[in-house]
Design a protein around this motif. Structure first.
Motif, PDB file in Angstrom:
ATOM      1  N   UNK A  65      -6.649   5.413  -9.379  1.00 48.91           N
ATOM      2  CA  UNK A  65      -7.673   6.434  -9.196  1.00 48.91           C
ATOM      3  C   UNK A  65      -8.917   6.140 -10.010  1.00 48.91           C
ATOM      4  N   UNK A  66      -8.731   5.688 -11.233  1.00 42.94           N
ATOM      5  CA  UNK A  66      -9.883   5.371 -12.080  1.00 42.94           C
ATOM      6  C   UNK A  66     -10.632   4.147 -11.547  1.00 42.94           C
ATOM      7  N   UNK A  67      -9.896   3.138 -11.071  1.00 37.97           N
ATOM      8  CA  UNK A  67     -10.546   1.935 -10.553  1.00 37.97           C
ATOM      9  C   UNK A  67     -11.307   2.211  -9.258  1.00 37.97           C
ATOM     10  N   UNK A  68     -10.756   3.079  -8.414  1.00 38.88           N
ATOM     11  CA  UNK A  68     -11.447   3.462  -7.182  1.00 38.88           C
ATOM     12  C   UNK A  68     -12.701   4.267  -7.508  1.00 38.88           C
ATOM     13  N   UNK A  69     -12.560   5.234  -8.400  1.00 37.87           N
ATOM     14  CA  UNK A  69     -13.708   6.062  -8.781  1.00 37.87           C
ATOM     15  C   UNK A  69     -14.796   5.237  -9.444  1.00 37.87           C
ATOM     16  N   UNK A  70     -14.398   4.180 -10.143  1.00 38.08           N
ATOM     17  CA  UNK A  70     -15.372   3.332 -10.819  1.00 38.08           C
ATOM     18  C   UNK A  70     -15.993   2.284  -9.922  1.00 38.08           C
ATOM     19  N   UNK A  71     -15.587   2.229  -8.658  1.00 38.40           N
ATOM     20  CA  UNK A  71     -16.191   1.317  -7.701  1.00 38.40           C
ATOM     21  C   UNK A  71     -15.647  -0.094  -7.710  1.00 38.40           C
ATOM     22  N   UNK A  72     -14.547  -0.327  -8.451  1.00 37.38           N
ATOM     23  CA  UNK A  72     -13.972  -1.667  -8.483  1.00 37.38           C
ATOM     24  C   UNK A  72     -12.983  -1.904  -7.347  1.00 37.38           C
ATOM     25  N   UNK A  73     -12.360  -0.840  -6.856  1.00 41.25           N
ATOM     26  CA  UNK A  73     -11.412  -0.948  -5.764  1.00 41.25           C
ATOM     27  C   UNK A  73     -11.851  -0.089  -4.589  1.00 41.25           C
ATOM     28  N   UNK A  74     -11.483  -0.527  -3.387  1.00 41.89           N
ATOM     29  CA  UNK A  74     -11.647   0.276  -2.172  1.00 41.89           C
ATOM     30  C   UNK A  74     -10.262   0.721  -1.738  1.00 41.89           C
ATOM     31  N   UNK A  75     -10.175   1.907  -1.186  1.00 41.72           N
ATOM     32  CA  UNK A  75      -8.887   2.493  -0.842  1.00 41.72           C
ATOM     33  C   UNK A  75      -8.854   2.916   0.611  1.00 41.72           C
ATOM     34  N   UNK A  76      -7.702   2.759   1.228  1.00 43.07           N
ATOM     35  CA  UNK A  76      -7.501   3.288   2.574  1.00 43.07           C
ATOM     36  C   UNK A  76      -6.048   3.704   2.713  1.00 43.07           C
ATOM     37  N   UNK A  77      -5.797   4.648   3.587  1.00 42.17           N
ATOM     38  CA  UNK A  77      -4.443   5.152   3.792  1.00 42.17           C
ATOM     39  C   UNK A  77      -4.024   4.924   5.234  1.00 42.17           C
ATOM     40  N   UNK A  78      -2.803   4.479   5.398  1.00 44.82           N
ATOM     41  CA  UNK A  78      -2.194   4.328   6.719  1.00 44.82           C
ATOM     42  C   UNK A  78      -0.835   5.009   6.667  1.00 44.82           C
ATOM     43  N   UNK A  79      -0.751   6.142   7.330  1.00 41.76           N
ATOM     44  CA  UNK A  79       0.478   6.923   7.255  1.00 41.76           C
ATOM     45  C   UNK A  79       0.721   7.391   5.841  1.00 41.76           C
ATOM     46  N   UNK A  80       1.894   7.115   5.328  1.00 45.20           N
ATOM     47  CA  UNK A  80       2.205   7.543   3.972  1.00 45.20           C
ATOM     48  C   UNK A  80       1.872   6.481   2.934  1.00 45.20           C
ATOM     49  N   UNK A  81       1.340   5.350   3.395  1.00 51.35           N
ATOM     50  CA  UNK A  81       1.048   4.259   2.471  1.00 51.35           C
ATOM     51  C   UNK A  81      -0.412   4.305   2.016  1.00 51.35           C
ATOM     52  N   UNK A  82      -0.607   4.009   0.749  1.00 50.98           N
ATOM     53  CA  UNK A  82      -1.938   3.922   0.168  1.00 50.98           C
ATOM     54  C   UNK A  82      -2.211   2.450  -0.143  1.00 50.98           C
ATOM     55  N   UNK A  83      -3.244   1.910   0.461  1.00 53.80           N
ATOM     56  CA  UNK A  83      -3.600   0.515   0.249  1.00 53.80           C
ATOM     57  C   UNK A  83      -4.883   0.437  -0.582  1.00 53.80           C
ATOM     58  N   UNK A  84      -4.941  -0.562  -1.450  1.00 54.22           N
ATOM     59  CA  UNK A  84      -6.162  -0.809  -2.221  1.00 54.22           C
ATOM     60  C   UNK A  84      -6.480  -2.294  -2.169  1.00 54.22           C
ATOM     61  N   UNK A  85      -7.752  -2.605  -2.277  1.00 56.76           N
ATOM     62  CA  UNK A  85      -8.226  -3.984  -2.357  1.00 56.76           C
ATOM     63  C   UNK A  85      -9.458  -3.989  -3.243  1.00 56.76           C
ATOM     64  N   UNK A  86      -9.868  -5.170  -3.684  1.00 58.99           N
ATOM     65  CA  UNK A  86     -11.105  -5.269  -4.445  1.00 58.99           C
ATOM     66  C   UNK A  86     -12.263  -4.780  -3.579  1.00 58.99           C
ATOM     67  N   UNK A  87     -13.201  -4.097  -4.204  1.00 59.47           N
ATOM     68  CA  UNK A  87     -14.271  -3.465  -3.436  1.00 59.47           C
ATOM     69  C   UNK A  87     -15.114  -4.480  -2.668  1.00 59.47           C
ATOM     70  N   UNK A  88     -15.397  -5.615  -3.274  1.00 62.42           N
ATOM     71  CA  UNK A  88     -16.208  -6.634  -2.599  1.00 62.42           C
ATOM     72  C   UNK A  88     -16.157  -7.938  -3.389  1.00 62.42           C
ATOM     73  N   UNK A  89     -16.909  -8.923  -2.891  1.00 59.54           N
ATOM     74  CA  UNK A  89     -16.901 -10.251  -3.498  1.00 59.54           C
ATOM     75  C   UNK A  89     -17.478 -10.234  -4.900  1.00 59.54           C
TER      76      UNK A  89
END
Length: 244
Positions: A65-89
């Motif tokens: 949650x802190x990394x997403x709020x800080x703009x370092x990670x991007x988040x998406x949800x598919x069903x009950x799963x929460x996926x995260x990845x680095x926000x960009x290059x």
């Protein structure tokens, strides 16, 4: 006589609070572990990252949650799963550069054969977000430079011959947007720069799609296939010894 003048405090740099907040986001071992794992360029579930970091799911959720709020990670949800990845290059570049500046990990004997094999595989070849790194990435970068396809004397730049090489090899270059075509990325195991940017990403993507490389398990490590060795030898003159 006493001076009645007031001491003026120099103005604070407006960027200082943001820089301190960014450093605070990374300055946690669990969050740093997650960021390094996500350098493989793929999306991970929260559960996968929790197991990788060795922490409880509830603890990991707070960190994400802190990394997403800080703009370092991007988040998406598919069903009950929460996926995260680095926000960009740019985030990937920041993490890799900091890892390189932190220096090599202090040497210690591997605790298991699996750990020794994993470390060796990462050093031989891996992905750094979306480009090749490790000895494989360095070998390709050195070959491009030796053949006059890539210049390193004034920063990384593809030459005209380099642009033709990519075209002749069937490796499409995305020259749209603001991303540099070629960029140096300091390799944290080899301590030398390898090719990043749009050209590095295109080459890595082609290597995986063409079966030159295959991923090793769920790690960032990649293994060069016989077809890959043949292709790199034919296209760039990369010898077996250079690929380790």
């Amino acid at each position: 006589m006493r001076s009645t003048g007031t001491v003026r405090t120099p103005p604070r740099d407006a960027q200082a609070p943001g820089l301190a907040a960014l450093a605070g986001l990374i300055a946690d071992e669990t969050r740093a572990t997650c960021l390094l794992a996500l350098l493989d360029g793929r999306a991970w579930t929260a559960g996968e990252l929790a197991r990788h970091a060795g922490v409880a799911a509830s603890t990991l959720s707070e960190h994400l949650g802190r990394l997403v709020a800080g703009g370092l990670l991007a988040e998406e949800r598919q069903g009950r799963h929460r996926y995260v990845r680095l926000a960009d290059e740019r985030v990937a570049q920041l993490v890799e550069d900091l890892a390189a500046q932190a220096g090599p990990v202090p040497a210690r004997a591997p605790r298991t054969l699996r750990e020794a094999s994993a470390g060796s595989a990462m050093a031989r070849g891996r992905t750094c977000y979306d480009h090749l790194a490790g000895r494989l990435g360095i070998a390709v970068t050195d070959a491009l430079t030796a053949r006059g396809l890539l210049r390193q004397d004034t920063g990384f730049a593809l030459t005209d011959a380099g642009l033709r090489w990519f075209e002749d090899a069937g490796i499409g270059l995305d020259r749209r947007g603001r991303r540099p075509l070629a960029r140096a990325c300091l390799d944290w195991t080899e301590r030398r720069p390898h090719l990043a940017g749009a050209a590095g990403a295109a080459l890595c993507r082609h290597a995986l799609d063409a079966g030159w490389c295959v991923r090793v398990g769920t790690t960032r490590a990649v293994r060069l296939t016989p077809a890959g060795r043949q292709a790199l030898s034919a296209l760039l003159g990369v010898g077996t010894a250079a690929l380790g």
